[in-house]
Design a protein around this motif. Structure first.
Motif, short mmCIF file in Angstrom:
data_model
loop_
_atom_site.label_atom_id
_atom_site.label_comp_id
_atom_site.label_asym_id
_atom_site.label_seq_id
_atom_site.Cartn_x
_atom_site.Cartn_y
_atom_site.Cartn_z
N VAL A 127 0.86 -1.19 0.00
CA VAL A 127 0.00 0.00 0.00
C VAL A 127 0.89 1.23 0.00
O VAL A 127 1.91 1.27 0.70
N ALA A 128 0.50 2.21 -0.78
CA ALA A 128 1.21 3.49 -0.82
C ALA A 128 0.20 4.62 -0.68
O ALA A 128 -0.87 4.59 -1.32
N LEU A 129 0.51 5.59 0.16
CA LEU A 129 -0.38 6.71 0.41
C LEU A 129 0.39 8.01 0.21
O LEU A 129 1.43 8.22 0.86
N ALA A 130 -0.10 8.88 -0.67
CA ALA A 130 0.56 10.16 -0.96
C ALA A 130 -0.26 11.29 -0.37
O ALA A 130 -1.50 11.32 -0.51
N ARG A 131 0.41 12.25 0.27
CA ARG A 131 -0.25 13.41 0.86
C ARG A 131 0.53 14.68 0.48
O ARG A 131 1.75 14.64 0.38
N PRO A 132 -0.20 15.78 0.33
CA PRO A 132 0.50 17.06 0.09
C PRO A 132 0.87 17.71 1.42
O PRO A 132 0.12 17.65 2.40
N TYR A 133 2.01 18.37 1.44
CA TYR A 133 2.47 19.11 2.61
C TYR A 133 2.92 20.50 2.15
O TYR A 133 3.63 20.65 1.15
N GLY A 134 2.51 21.48 2.92
CA GLY A 134 2.91 22.84 2.61
C GLY A 134 2.09 23.42 1.47
O GLY A 134 1.48 22.69 0.67
N ALA A 135 2.09 24.72 1.37
CA ALA A 135 1.35 25.42 0.31
C ALA A 135 2.26 25.67 -0.88
O ALA A 135 3.49 25.69 -0.77
N ALA A 136 1.62 25.86 -2.03
CA ALA A 136 2.37 26.20 -3.23
C ALA A 136 2.79 27.67 -3.18
O ALA A 136 2.06 28.53 -2.69
N VAL A 137 3.98 27.94 -3.68
CA VAL A 137 4.53 29.30 -3.70
C VAL A 137 4.77 29.69 -5.15
O VAL A 137 5.44 28.96 -5.87
N PRO A 138 4.24 30.84 -5.59
CA PRO A 138 4.48 31.24 -6.98
C PRO A 138 5.78 32.01 -7.12
O PRO A 138 6.20 32.76 -6.23
N VAL A 139 6.43 31.79 -8.23
CA VAL A 139 7.60 32.59 -8.63
C VAL A 139 7.20 33.37 -9.87
O VAL A 139 6.83 32.78 -10.89
N TRP A 140 7.26 34.70 -9.80
CA TRP A 140 6.80 35.56 -10.88
C TRP A 140 7.95 35.84 -11.83
O TRP A 140 8.97 36.42 -11.45
N VAL A 141 7.78 35.41 -13.07
CA VAL A 141 8.79 35.65 -14.11
C VAL A 141 8.26 36.79 -14.97
O VAL A 141 7.35 36.61 -15.80
N HIS A 142 8.81 37.98 -14.76
CA HIS A 142 8.36 39.17 -15.47
C HIS A 142 8.91 39.21 -16.89
O HIS A 142 9.95 38.58 -17.18
N PRO A 143 8.28 39.96 -17.77
CA PRO A 143 8.86 40.15 -19.10
C PRO A 143 10.19 40.89 -19.01
O PRO A 143 10.46 41.61 -18.04
N ARG A 144 11.02 40.72 -20.01
CA ARG A 144 12.27 41.47 -20.07
C ARG A 144 11.96 42.95 -20.17
O ARG A 144 11.02 43.37 -20.84
N ILE A 145 12.77 43.76 -19.52
CA ILE A 145 12.61 45.22 -19.55
C ILE A 145 13.75 45.80 -20.37
O ILE A 145 14.93 45.61 -20.04
N HIS A 146 13.41 46.48 -21.44
CA HIS A 146 14.40 47.13 -22.30
C HIS A 146 14.45 48.62 -21.96
O HIS A 146 13.40 49.26 -21.84
N PRO A 147 15.64 49.16 -21.75
CA PRO A 147 15.72 50.58 -21.36
C PRO A 147 15.22 51.49 -22.47
O PRO A 147 15.58 51.34 -23.63
N LEU A 148 14.39 52.45 -22.10
CA LEU A 148 13.89 53.47 -23.01
C LEU A 148 14.57 54.80 -22.70
O LEU A 148 14.77 55.15 -21.54
N THR A 149 14.90 55.54 -23.74
CA THR A 149 15.59 56.82 -23.54
C THR A 149 14.71 57.83 -22.84
O THR A 149 15.19 58.67 -22.09
N ALA A 150 13.41 57.78 -23.08
CA ALA A 150 12.47 58.71 -22.46
C ALA A 150 11.07 58.16 -22.63
O ALA A 150 10.84 57.20 -23.37
N VAL A 151 10.12 58.79 -21.96
CA VAL A 151 8.72 58.44 -22.11
C VAL A 151 7.97 59.67 -22.60
O VAL A 151 8.37 60.79 -22.33
N PRO A 152 6.88 59.48 -23.34
CA PRO A 152 6.13 60.64 -23.84
C PRO A 152 5.49 61.42 -22.71
O PRO A 152 4.98 60.84 -21.75
N ARG A 153 5.50 62.73 -22.79
CA ARG A 153 4.93 63.57 -21.75
C ARG A 153 3.58 64.16 -22.15
O ARG A 153 2.82 64.57 -21.30
N GLY A 154 3.30 64.21 -23.43
CA GLY A 154 1.97 64.63 -23.84
C GLY A 154 1.58 65.98 -23.29
O GLY A 154 2.39 66.90 -23.22
#
Length: 390
Positions: free
Chosen positions: A141-168
């Motif tokens: 007999v084999a019995l499986a149980r979960p322990y602990g909560a799941a933790v998310p790791v956030w993988v953000h998009p790459r950020i490319h440097p911009l020389t400026a932003v529009p001011r409008g």
């Protein structure tokens, strides 16, 4: 609880032996059948024992840009006092499993394992829970149980440097303001007094009328507001490479780059999606800055099949006038909807469209908009210096 193949075989043998022993009056077969049934019952009791384990996780870090290293440190401690934990355990990291050494973990002892979290794709990588399997010594007999909560790791998009932003152009309650001195303050609204507010901001006349302290809220009209509209419709990004819409990934990188540049320049910026986002990623009215920040929302962003969402999104933008500079980021399939975006030029003095992954350049002057064709987020950042000249 799951009975292994060996356990099923032994249980079937026990039934057959007991039946044959009683049917043909063979006490030896009956004894063997009873022993086999007792072995399965004992195995079930052993496997049903729940070990006392404490699971702690530490992501280092829990938010990274795509391609940057991230790791997870998992510590499992046996908090029981009587016996060692004879266990098998594995942790889940995204789509793969990681073995965790907890075999014969003594009381009061702990074990730690560290492994890398995959960050080659943008998204939210769920890590955990720990899956602990207990078996009896005979493997019945084999019995499986979960322990602990799941933790998310956030993988953000790459950020490319911009020389400026529009001011409008700046806006105030009196309408459009093109030349507002920096640092000017304009009355915006009243709200209830909160402990810590300056008394000089209390509006005494209104407070006397309503019977509660009311405080003036002011806005800085010299700061224009940027609105970044990300097209997250499947129809706008029809091309797939390995099941991934690269044009949408590039649009997410462009959105992250604009939002980050605006924050660094201390300019108000609002991130919106064309189609509805999953519950819990925005405030009830759709504003950014709710449960998740803009980069977290971009990490969790996914394509939607709502093909008619552009009309609803542009209607809301026209009615609410959420800013004065609109940046629309879409894919090859979104060029058919540029007419709806072009109709916003009356509400937004500055409107720029970026089309990612198109095989052919967008015809100049489409819907009277400034359109940028870019292969990816890096090319968008490289061409931004020319686009920002309004």
């Amino acid at each position: 609880m799951g009975i292994t193949a060996r356990g099923v075989g032994l249980l079937v043998a026990a039934v057959v032996l007991l039946g044959a022993g009683f049917r043909f009056a063979y006490p030896e077969l009956t004894v063997l059948g009873a022993a086999a049934g007792a072995a399965v019952g004992y195995a079930a009791l052993v496997a049903a024992w729940r070990p006392r384990l404490t699971v702690t996780r530490r992501a280092d870090p829990d938010r990274v840009a795509r391609g940057e290293p991230a790791s997870m440190a998992l510590t499992v401690r046996n908090t029981g006092r009587l016996r060692s934990a004879n266990l098998l355990a594995e942790d889940r990291c995204g789509q793969r499993t990681v073995p965790v050494p907890v075999l014969r973990l003594r009381p009061g002892r702990d074990t730690e394992v560290r492994y890398d979290v995959p960050t080659d794709r943008r998204g939210v990588v769920p890590v955990g829970p720990l899956r602990v399997t207990r078996r009896d010594p005979l493997g019945l007999v084999a019995l499986a149980r979960p322990y602990g909560a799941a933790v998310p790791v956030w993988v953000h998009p790459r950020i490319h440097p911009l020389t400026a932003v529009p001011r409008g152009t700046g806006r105030s309650l009196d309408g459009r303001v093109d030349g507002v001195p920096h640092g000017s303050i304009t009355f915006d609204s009243l709200r209830e007094y909160v402990v810590g507010d300056e008394l000089r901001r209390v509006h005494w006349r209104t407070s006397a009328r309503v019977g509660e302290l009311m405080v003036r809220e002011n806005v800085d009209t010299s700061l224009p507001r940027l609105v970044v509209l990300l097209d997250n419709r499947s129809a706008a990004h029809p091309q797939r490479v390995g099941g991934v819409a690269e044009s949408f990934e590039s649009a997410c990188e462009a959105a992250a780059s604009v939002v980050t540049a605006a924050h660094r320049a201390d300019l108000p910026v609002l991130l919106l999606m064309v189609a509805a986002e999953p519950a819990g990623t925005t405030t009830p009215d759709g504003e950014a800055g709710g449960a998740l920040g803009p980069l977290d929302r971009l990490a969790a962003a996914d394509l939607s099949d709502d093909g008619d969402a552009v009309r609803a999104a542009t209607t809301r933008l026209r009615q609410d006038r959420l800013g004065d500079t609109l940046i629309f980021l879409t894919g090859p399939g979104g060029r058919d909807e540029l007419g709806h975006v072009g109709a916003l030029r009356g509400a937004y003095p500055s409107v720029v469209v970026a089309v990612f992954g198109a095989a052919e350049p967008t015809p100049p002057g489409t819907a009277g908009l400034v359109v940028v064709d870019a292969a990816d987020g890096a090319q968008f950042a490289a061409e931004w210096d020319g686009v920002r000249r309004w």
